[in-house]
Design an enzyme around this catalytic site. Structure first.
Site, PDB file in Angstrom:
ATOM      1  N   ASP A 188       0.844  -1.189   0.000  1.00 44.04           N
ATOM      2  CA  ASP A 188       0.000   0.000   0.000  1.00 44.04           C
ATOM      3  C   ASP A 188       0.888   1.251   0.000  1.00 44.04           C
ATOM      4  O   ASP A 188       1.833   1.336  -0.778  1.00 44.04           O
ATOM      5  CB  ASP A 188      -0.966  -0.033   1.194  1.00 44.04           C
ATOM      6  CG  ASP A 188      -2.110   0.965   1.075  1.00 44.04           C
ATOM      7  OD1 ASP A 188      -3.138   0.618   0.460  1.00 44.04           O
ATOM      8  OD2 ASP A 188      -1.968   2.084   1.578  1.00 44.04           O
ATOM      9  N   TYR A 315      -3.764  10.644   0.173  1.00 49.74           N
ATOM     10  CA  TYR A 315      -4.729  10.633  -0.926  1.00 49.74           C
ATOM     11  C   TYR A 315      -4.968  12.056  -1.430  1.00 49.74           C
ATOM     12  O   TYR A 315      -5.018  12.301  -2.647  1.00 49.74           O
ATOM     13  CB  TYR A 315      -6.046  10.008  -0.480  1.00 49.74           C
ATOM     14  CG  TYR A 315      -5.965   8.535  -0.191  1.00 49.74           C
ATOM     15  CD1 TYR A 315      -6.023   7.606  -1.219  1.00 49.74           C
ATOM     16  CD2 TYR A 315      -5.824   8.066   1.119  1.00 49.74           C
ATOM     17  CE1 TYR A 315      -5.949   6.241  -0.957  1.00 49.74           C
ATOM     18  CE2 TYR A 315      -5.742   6.714   1.388  1.00 49.74           C
ATOM     19  CZ  TYR A 315      -5.798   5.808   0.338  1.00 49.74           C
ATOM     20  OH  TYR A 315      -5.713   4.469   0.606  1.00 49.74           O
ATOM     21  N   HIS A 370      -4.141  -7.919   0.113  1.00 49.51           N
ATOM     22  CA  HIS A 370      -3.537  -6.599   0.289  1.00 49.51           C
ATOM     23  C   HIS A 370      -2.769  -6.477   1.601  1.00 49.51           C
ATOM     24  O   HIS A 370      -1.746  -5.807   1.667  1.00 49.51           O
ATOM     25  CB  HIS A 370      -4.658  -5.556   0.241  1.00 49.51           C
ATOM     26  CG  HIS A 370      -4.192  -4.144   0.216  1.00 49.51           C
ATOM     27  ND1 HIS A 370      -3.575  -3.589  -0.880  1.00 49.51           N
ATOM     28  CD2 HIS A 370      -4.257  -3.153   1.151  1.00 49.51           C
ATOM     29  CE1 HIS A 370      -3.291  -2.315  -0.631  1.00 49.51           C
ATOM     30  NE2 HIS A 370      -3.691  -2.035   0.598  1.00 49.51           N
TER      31      HIS A 370
END
Length: 394
Positions: A188, A315, A370
């Site tokens: 990630d 983000y 993930h």
């Protein structure tokens, strides 16, 4: 002069634990939207019945103190760095009696993860002989709470983009801890940070190992004449349409979302649990891939530190600033990649090679998703050891 680290022990006040339980007891759950035939129970997000079950366990069955003790079993520190108090674990490796010291390894989580992702993999990396492995494969592991996450957050502190995180952690490893060169591994945003380190701080890196590729998600970059890239175009197109809503919210209105998730533990749990369901290699229930209490330890750390708003910032920075790997730059340090079957995306090697110019190991894993270090700690540890084996000095 480098900043001086101070030992740290996690200890959440009793009043904060009582407050969490009180809030959970007063949860007002939404109704469940009717699910059409053929759609799964998670079609619209976290189902109301699963959330009710999870919250009941969080309030009545979950032992935060036990999870706190698990983390406190590792040596932890805080150090003032880049305007914040950076938290990290620093766990010495147990290498062979003779030979080079264990290789320093920077191990990095992402969103919505934390240092709790690495509880089971750290001993495998620092003491492989205890698991039937070769002590020559040992690492000394440094596991930071990424700036803005968990124990590296305080209200009002500045926010960090991926490039800022990379700069901060490079200084931690070299200036604070004194490692001339180090290895890096992550998934990630940890993978994005490792890739950024490889591009911007290459002289400090032995190599990087990642389980998510930091590739631009631009359909126009894919070649129509390459079958693997055409297949990836279809996967990426579906991902962009169906799975990126959270990125747009976190990347455009992080403060609004943070208000709800900082005030409501039920909202926080629903938001994070949905990702654990979507992104793990499970049989329909998260708990078949990740133990419930370990997921709740991760969620609890977000809750007790109040860091959820700051954790959104990479983000926002990505949508409103440059790509973490600067334009015109490539990752030229030795790179290894473990492709887990339930990872969110699976770029082909041909596409990856345009960013990572020295891919030395590319392994398609049998199981996992993930949260690889949580889901498959033994398999991931073996991959990391195998990749760095030929890069060790001495």
């Amino acid at each position: 002069m480098a900043a001086k680290p101070e030992p740290f022990t996690l200890g959440v006040p009793d009043a904060a634990i009582a407050d969490l339980r009180d809030r959970l007891a007063r949860t007002r759950l939404p109704d469940q939207a009717p699910i059409p035939a053929g759609a799964g129970p998670w079609a619209y997000g976290t189902p109301a019945d699963y959330l009710a079950e999870l919250l009941a366990h969080w309030r009545e069955g979950f032992d935060w103190r036990a999870q706190e003790a698990v983390l406190n079993a590792f040596p932890q520190y805080k150090v003032p760095l880049h305007g914040i108090d950076l938290h990290y674990l620093h766990v010495p490796g147990k290498g062979p009696a003779k030979g080079p010291d264990p290789m320093p390894l920077l191990l990095m989580h992402g969103w919505p993860g934390s240092v709790y992702e690495f509880i089971d993999i750290i001993p495998r990396l620092t003491d492989p002989a205890a698991f039937g492995g070769d002590p020559a494969d040992a690492f000394t592991v440094v596991v930071p709470s990424l700036p803005g996450y968990g124990l590296s957050f305080a209200p009002g502190q500045k926010r960090f983009a991926i490039a800022d995180i990379a700069d901060c952690l490079a200084e931690l490893m070299t200036e604070v801890l004194g490692y001339r060169r180090f290895a890096a591994q992550g998934g990630d945003f940890g993978a994005f940070t490792a890739s950024c380190l490889g591009a911007v701080h290459a002289e400090k890196l032995i190599g990087i190992h990642i389980n998510l590729l930091a590739m631009r998600r631009d359909l126009s970059l894919l070649r129509d004449d390459d079958p693997a890239e055409r297949r990836y175009r279809e996967e990426l197109d579906l991902w962009l349409k169906e799975e990126t809503g959270y990125q747009w919210i976190q990347g455009t209105r992080p403060q609004t979302l943070a208000a709800g998730l900082t005030d409501s533990p039920a909202g926080l749990a629903a938001w994070i649990a949905e990702k654990f369901h979507s992104w793990t290699d499970n049989d329909g229930r998260i708990e078949s891939a990740v133990p419930r209490d370990r997921m709740l330890a991760n969620i609890s750390l977000y809750w007790f530190t109040g860091c959820i708003g700051a954790s959104f910032w990479p983000y926002y920075a990505r949508l409103h600033g440059p790509w973490p790997i600067p334009d015109g730059k490539t990752v030229d340090v030795p790179a290894g990649y473990a492709q887990f079957p339930r990872e969110i995306l699976h770029p082909p090697r041909s596409f990856a090679a345009r960013t990572y110019t020295d891919i030395r190991r590319w392994t398609v894993m049998e199981k996992g998703g993930h949260f690889a270090a949580m889901e498959q700690p033994a398999a991931l540890a073996a991959e990391v050891q195998a990749f760095f084996r030929d890069l060790r000095e001495g």
